[in-house]
Design a protein around this motif. Sequence first.
Motif, mmCIF file in Angstrom:
data_model
loop_
_atom_site.group_PDB
_atom_site.id
_atom_site.type_symbol
_atom_site.label_atom_id
_atom_site.label_comp_id
_atom_site.label_asym_id
_atom_site.label_seq_id
_atom_site.Cartn_x
_atom_site.Cartn_y
_atom_site.Cartn_z
ATOM 1 N N ASN A 25 43.387 54.028 38.895
ATOM 2 C CA ASN A 25 43.125 55.021 37.860
ATOM 3 C C ASN A 25 41.794 55.736 38.051
ATOM 4 O OD1 ASN A 25 45.539 54.482 36.405
ATOM 5 N ND2 ASN A 25 44.609 52.621 35.605
ATOM 6 N N ASP A 26 40.809 55.042 38.603
ATOM 7 C CA ASP A 26 39.496 55.630 38.802
ATOM 8 C C ASP A 26 38.723 54.762 39.777
ATOM 9 O OD1 ASP A 26 38.037 57.926 37.920
ATOM 10 O OD2 ASP A 26 36.630 56.588 36.903
ATOM 11 N N VAL B 20 47.981 64.007 34.505
ATOM 12 C CA VAL B 20 46.961 64.070 33.456
ATOM 13 C C VAL B 20 45.675 64.633 34.044
ATOM 14 C CG1 VAL B 20 45.580 62.764 31.802
ATOM 15 C CG2 VAL B 20 47.951 62.097 32.224
ATOM 16 N N GLN C 232 41.887 64.983 33.293
ATOM 17 C CA GLN C 232 40.936 64.281 32.430
ATOM 18 C C GLN C 232 39.587 64.983 32.443
ATOM 19 O OE1 GLN C 232 40.876 60.014 33.393
ATOM 20 N NE2 GLN C 232 42.779 60.337 34.498
ATOM 21 N N SER D 176 35.510 64.478 30.931
ATOM 22 C CA SER D 176 34.583 63.553 30.282
ATOM 23 C C SER D 176 33.154 64.052 30.466
ATOM 24 C CB SER D 176 34.715 62.138 30.859
ATOM 25 O OG SER D 176 34.229 62.073 32.181
ATOM 26 N N PRO E 191 42.627 61.350 24.103
ATOM 27 C CA PRO E 191 43.304 60.160 24.645
ATOM 28 C C PRO E 191 43.216 59.023 23.625
ATOM 29 C CG PRO E 191 41.131 60.367 25.615
ATOM 30 C CD PRO E 191 41.313 61.568 24.734
ATOM 31 N N ARG F 284 35.892 62.219 25.820
ATOM 32 C CA ARG F 284 37.018 62.413 26.712
ATOM 33 C C ARG F 284 38.085 63.297 26.063
ATOM 34 N NH1 ARG F 284 39.737 57.529 27.286
ATOM 35 N NH2 ARG F 284 40.225 57.799 29.475
ATOM 36 N N ARG F 285 38.705 64.110 26.887
ATOM 37 C CA ARG F 285 39.869 64.898 26.488
ATOM 38 C C ARG F 285 40.849 64.870 27.654
ATOM 39 N NH1 ARG F 285 37.364 64.267 22.646
ATOM 40 N NH2 ARG F 285 36.780 65.723 20.990
ATOM 41 N N VAL F 286 42.114 65.114 27.376
ATOM 42 C CA VAL F 286 43.121 65.141 28.443
ATOM 43 C C VAL F 286 44.087 66.298 28.221
ATOM 44 C CG1 VAL F 286 43.037 62.648 28.876
ATOM 45 C CG2 VAL F 286 44.667 63.549 27.209
ATOM 46 N N ASP G 137 44.977 63.316 37.732
ATOM 47 C CA ASP G 137 45.687 62.075 38.030
ATOM 48 C C ASP G 137 47.177 62.369 38.134
ATOM 49 O OD1 ASP G 137 46.504 59.503 38.342
ATOM 50 O OD2 ASP G 137 45.665 58.709 36.490
ATOM 51 N N THR H 24 48.137 58.121 29.381
ATOM 52 C CA THR H 24 47.083 59.083 29.042
ATOM 53 C C THR H 24 45.713 58.432 29.051
ATOM 54 O OG1 THR H 24 47.520 58.654 26.701
ATOM 55 C CG2 THR H 24 48.556 60.585 27.685
#
Length: 834
Positions: free
Chosen positions: A417-418, A737, A739, A741, A774, A784-786, A827, A833
């Motif tokens: 994921n990261d 997604v 992302q 941040s 999220p 954070r926003r997605v 992603d 999410t």
Amino acid sequence: MQTAYYRVALPIPRSSPLTYLSSQKIRVGSRVLVPLGRRIITGTVVGINAEEYRGAKEIQEVLDDVPAFPATILELTRRIGEYYLCSWGEVIDAALPTGLSPSSVVRITLVKSADKLELEEMARKAPKRAELLRVLDNHPEDVTIDYLQKQLNSTTISYQIDALQRLGYITVQTEIERDRTVRLVRAVSVAEALATNEELIKQTLDVLDARAPKQSLVLGQLYLAYHRREGPVQVQHLHKELGVSVAVIDALIDKGLAVESTVHRQPTENVVEFPLLTIDERNIELTGEQHKVVASITEGLGTFSPFVLEGITGSGKTVIYQRIMNAVLGKNKTCLMLVPEISLTPQLQDRFKAVFGDKIAVLHSGMAVSERVNTWRRIRQGELAIVIGARSSIFAPLENVGVIIVDEEHEPSYKQNDPSPRYSGRDAAIMRAQLEQCPVILGSATPSLESIYNAEIKNFRKVSLTQRIDGATLPQIELVDMREERRTGNAFGTISASLLDAIIDRVGKKEGTILFLNRRGYAVQMQCQDCGTVPQCPNCDVSLTWHKATGMLKCHYCGHTERARTVCTTCGGVDLTESGIGTQRIEEDVNKALATALPGVKVAVERMDTDTTRRRGAHRNILTRFIEGRVDVLIGTQMVSKGLDIPRVTLVGVVNADQSLYQNDFRAHERTAQLLIQVSGRAGRAASHPGRVIIQTSSPEHPVIQAVITNSQEEWRNNELELRRELLYPPYSRFIVIQFSGSDQAHVEHAATVISKLLPANDPALLCYPPQLPPIPRIRNRFRRVIVIKNPKAVDPSGSACRSVLNAVISAYFESYASSAVRVSVDVDASGTL
């Protein structure tokens, strides 16, 4: 040699390979040191330019005589970068083990302090510069730019550093951090004449027993190592494990009984006195089903053939893997096997090492850097024919690969994921199998819906194992309605009366019990009963988890800890109670209930979660005690749900089956079903010890729960696939997604709005949703926003149209709108999410 121009991939986001020049002849796939701004970083040569390139900088150093990567791995990294919308260099950087990527480090040293008046004047004109100088004033030694950026919570300090350097306050130096080297050490092995002559070794040991018992001890150990196919034994290991001096070992060498050599240093490990084996699998007789599966897969050797191996728990999938590997090794090819969280499954390591000996390399995140680098180099040099490891092992530099196996292919831990590259180890395995032209086996008792769908549309070939081996049967599964247990007062804390009775019965029979709850800690949260306040993490939008054993409240996202409160900080109330349950609470409830039910009887209860397995070897030690019968009840998280084959386990209790059922994730139902089936499969692995599973739930009528207890997973899967088709979720679309941040909420929202407007409104290849919060809007003080995008496969089968649009949108954003205060990532095939 005439100057040549090389394309070099660098580990930089959104960067295509850059062109550098060199008068040396450099092979594609070799690592090089190149200048980039004021830094020197490691890049990889990925191509040669036929034409001159004006302005190209010179390659500083070539790090490899032999390319670091085979051609297939280099092509694999390119394809992964293309599919997952990241740079080629980022993927190559992820493919190299830590310690193999030398880079420059910029160090800042304060050489002159500012007086009070200078600092005040600077604070008025350049406040960030003054703040930087204050930080440096508190550090008499040099510091790195990374450290200063963290202290100032800013990534834009280069201008201020340049200004302070011009003014004479600081000096700036660039140093190269070299890769980790693994030194050679002395090792010994038994002489070949003794190793292959049983009568001669017995005679020699008899003589040494009488005249030099310590030499006999060492020689016996070397003989065992030879027949275990462990290779030469390091002298320092013999000294530490057997307590003998180097002179004893030298004496054996002088007598010609042992042969000296050098090997790369390996860290000293504790001697495993009890390997976690329950059966010798080298010569086990296959069942009819197993024979058919092995025959089907071995027919595909030498060609790209994707298989989904669906085998119920206990059906012998591991033995099938071993037989196929033997067939591949017989053709002088190599084998690659991915497993989830290998460092947490020592039993699996033991099973394969017992069959293949020292041919195996095991790669996992718990290895020391030097150990990992050494193993990687041995693989690259062709010394090891089998690699078993977690997700990143897909990049192992094996050549001539004959089979790739992905065990427990449904596991979400295969998806990174990261940080970037955010790839799926399972899907990368399919890519690599295409390049290697070999079979890829996706094995699981609970295959992912994506794999089931691919089998249905004939992209993959499905083979099945429907029976347990050795006459064992699937366990009997029972439901306990916890609503009724609470209403009638039958529950002992978190344990129902039925589950407690079953545990007591197993204790009396000296059989093993596993209790499963996928949450560590004591309670999910503490809450004031007067005002309802729940202690929150100051850095994340989550409540703090109470760890009763340490008396601490802890955030499982950023690591923040604080003492558990006795008084509410909001209203001053003292009535603080816990809500929700973790493994620590289960351990306490079980101990109390058993002490009441069995007074005077000592029952050993242990917990296996992240908190109890931090030390190296802790996981193995807990399992050893459990297998030997020194532990009666083992309580654990996902660690106990897969990979364990322990015949004495006859009872599995799922403490709360609803825990993952109602999560805000379109895969919640699928993952709940997989978890319940997997953990249930730990019971009744031997025909002589039938299994029983008790599932505690407050939703006994839920379709997922019903599918598990009635063994009607196929009907449930069909219904779930139909629902996914209607809602356009995977496997019918790619779930993407974007992302955002950053530490400033307004900046994050602005960036999300800009990209949302750049995305096309009516492109059939992209179904784009507006920016949204999220499930956790802030982590580590970053808001954070997605943006969620669905890419229908019926419209865009390969995803190329979608990738083209997203690449254009991201490029436009970074060219015209980007802010260094906001981090943007994409992603592809996201697990949720996040």
